[in-house]
Scaffold this motif. Sequence first.
Motif, PDB file in Angstrom:
ATOM      1  N   UNK A  73       0.863  -1.174   0.000  1.00 21.87           N
ATOM      2  CA  UNK A  73       0.000   0.000   0.000  1.00 21.87           C
ATOM      3  C   UNK A  73       0.897   1.222   0.000  1.00 21.87           C
ATOM      4  N   UNK A  74       0.778   2.059  -1.021  1.00 26.59           N
ATOM      5  CA  UNK A  74       1.618   3.254  -1.169  1.00 26.59           C
ATOM      6  C   UNK A  74       0.734   4.494  -1.087  1.00 26.59           C
ATOM      7  N   UNK A  75       1.107   5.421  -0.222  1.00 25.55           N
ATOM      8  CA  UNK A  75       0.254   6.592   0.017  1.00 25.55           C
ATOM      9  C   UNK A  75       1.060   7.872   0.072  1.00 25.55           C
ATOM     10  N   UNK A  76       0.432   8.944  -0.372  1.00 26.88           N
ATOM     11  CA  UNK A  76       0.926  10.277  -0.073  1.00 26.88           C
ATOM     12  C   UNK A  76       0.033  10.873   0.998  1.00 26.88           C
ATOM     13  N   UNK A  77       0.653  11.485   2.008  1.00 27.61           N
ATOM     14  CA  UNK A  77      -0.127  12.110   3.078  1.00 27.61           C
ATOM     15  C   UNK A  77      -0.174  13.630   2.913  1.00 27.61           C
ATOM     16  N   UNK A  78       0.457  14.149   1.830  1.00 26.20           N
ATOM     17  CA  UNK A  78       0.549  15.593   1.700  1.00 26.20           C
ATOM     18  C   UNK A  78       1.343  16.167   2.859  1.00 26.20           C
ATOM     19  N   UNK A  79       0.847  17.255   3.468  1.00 22.58           N
ATOM     20  CA  UNK A  79       1.535  17.839   4.625  1.00 22.58           C
ATOM     21  C   UNK A  79       0.878  17.422   5.942  1.00 22.58           C
ATOM     22  N   UNK A  80       0.027  16.394   5.890  1.00 20.79           N
ATOM     23  CA  UNK A  80      -0.740  15.952   7.058  1.00 20.79           C
ATOM     24  C   UNK A  80       0.180  15.534   8.203  1.00 20.79           C
ATOM     25  N   UNK A  81       1.171  14.687   7.907  1.00 22.17           N
ATOM     26  CA  UNK A  81       2.120  14.270   8.936  1.00 22.17           C
ATOM     27  C   UNK A  81       3.119  15.376   9.243  1.00 22.17           C
ATOM     28  N   UNK A  82       3.544  16.106   8.214  1.00 19.59           N
ATOM     29  CA  UNK A  82       4.551  17.156   8.403  1.00 19.59           C
ATOM     30  C   UNK A  82       4.073  18.215   9.394  1.00 19.59           C
ATOM     31  N   UNK A  83       2.794  18.565   9.353  1.00 19.36           N
ATOM     32  CA  UNK A  83       2.257  19.548  10.303  1.00 19.36           C
ATOM     33  C   UNK A  83       2.299  18.999  11.729  1.00 19.36           C
ATOM     34  N   UNK A  84       2.001  17.729  11.883  1.00 22.69           N
ATOM     35  CA  UNK A  84       1.997  17.121  13.212  1.00 22.69           C
ATOM     36  C   UNK A  84       3.396  17.100  13.817  1.00 22.69           C
ATOM     37  N   UNK A  85       4.404  16.897  12.973  1.00 22.08           N
ATOM     38  CA  UNK A  85       5.770  16.750  13.495  1.00 22.08           C
ATOM     39  C   UNK A  85       6.661  17.945  13.145  1.00 22.08           C
ATOM     40  N   UNK A  86       6.058  18.980  12.567  1.00 24.17           N
ATOM     41  CA  UNK A  86       6.755  20.226  12.237  1.00 24.17           C
ATOM     42  C   UNK A  86       8.004  19.964  11.398  1.00 24.17           C
ATOM     43  N   UNK A  87       7.828  19.299  10.270  1.00 20.07           N
ATOM     44  CA  UNK A  87       8.917  19.028   9.333  1.00 20.07           C
ATOM     45  C   UNK A  87       8.772  19.958   8.130  1.00 20.07           C
ATOM     46  N   UNK A  88       9.782  20.793   7.905  1.00 21.60           N
ATOM     47  CA  UNK A  88       9.691  21.808   6.864  1.00 21.60           C
ATOM     48  C   UNK A  88      10.955  21.825   6.005  1.00 21.60           C
ATOM     49  N   UNK A  89      10.887  22.615   4.935  1.00 20.26           N
ATOM     50  CA  UNK A  89      12.071  22.835   4.103  1.00 20.26           C
ATOM     51  C   UNK A  89      12.204  24.328   3.835  1.00 20.26           C
ATOM     52  N   UNK A  90      13.427  24.753   3.571  1.00 21.72           N
ATOM     53  CA  UNK A  90      13.714  26.146   3.273  1.00 21.72           C
ATOM     54  C   UNK A  90      13.887  26.296   1.763  1.00 21.72           C
TER      55      UNK A  90
END
Length: 429
Positions: A351-368
Amino acid sequence: MHDIRIIRDDPAAFDAALARRGDAPVSSELIALDTRRREAIQAAQNALQERNAASKQVGAAKAKGDEDEFQRLRALVAEKKDEIARLEADAKTLQEQLDDRLMRLPNTPDADVPDGADESDNVEMRRSGTPPSFDFKPVEHFELAAAKGLDFETGGKLSGSRFVVLRGAVARLHRGLAQFMLDMHTNEHGLEETNTPVLVREEAMTGTDKLPKFGDDSYQTTNGWWLIPTSEVTLTYSVSGDILDEATLPRRMTAHTLCFRSEAGSAGRDTSGMLRQHQFEKVEMVSIVHPSKSRAELDRMTGCAEAILDRLGLAYRTLSLCTGDMGFGARRTHDIEVWLPGQDAYREISSCSTTGDFQARRMNARFRPTDGGKPEFVHTLNGSGLAVGRCLIAVLENGQQADGSVILPEALHPYMGGKTQITAEGILA
């Protein structure tokens, strides 16, 4: 996790997106909770300004010898101090309530995800390979003479139901499959091999959307660690709190780990054999990408999983899951189902999924951004590449012969010491 500002900006669109997943409208409840939170914050700020103003006047009153005014202002400062503490505590409580509510809401589906209520509404994207034909009635993996190494009795004695001990040729095949998958992903697909813990802190489970909603689906130790349901948790959370340089994206990782699931709610399902176990192994894929690349990366990741099955000569079909069958954190999901002759059916193997920024918001993972703009949330993707035990089942069932032996795929021969089959006696030959 959802951004309350987006919900405030267009509550009808948010409710409509959740409705596609069968969820009731919640925007009015969330906005009301957020309004109370913001009012408490504003009231605390107003009280702070009043306290600061009164504090400045205390000295002046003392200097003038105005004892009544001095005492009044001192009392006002103390009163405002208590009021600020109460309002800040109220705002914190309301923030926690809002965060908890938002964390329990599923991701919103992409616009082109097919609508539907359950797996019967999934849309087949493609098929590959032809299921083998037999001049005998094929059996399931646990009925094969060659699979003598599947020891469910000892697994049950050691740990209970849904556990198995692997021995001999079957154990070697299981190990060889995992190594074969890792070699393909690292040598041909450009993923970085990673070895991660299987015990994680609660923050890692929360940041990857496994908690708080699905605590019953996983195992927790008495000292607070959680056993991972898949290395999606560790690989994805490895970038939590980071601000990555855009030039380092995409980050593509793979890991082979033990996985643990309580299988809550699965009573009576797949109780025979090793299709559904409490402890199993999986080779996972995780990508951390620029938001504009997440859909293309999902197609790429799906292709990486399909390539494993192609190399093994196994027939499969790839599905786009409907809104009612997608996982909690998914924005779009592609399932791959491999053909199992013993069941006369296709069964999920990836099962392959994209979560968009759903997980990134929860764990505050960003890029510059390279242009020096404000940091943005990354997009995260995860996929099975593949479930090792289910791949073992597929190899055994598709390679079975009339005498109970199993012919092994050519791609696995180097991992089996040059052996090409498992005999009906359960021996590599």
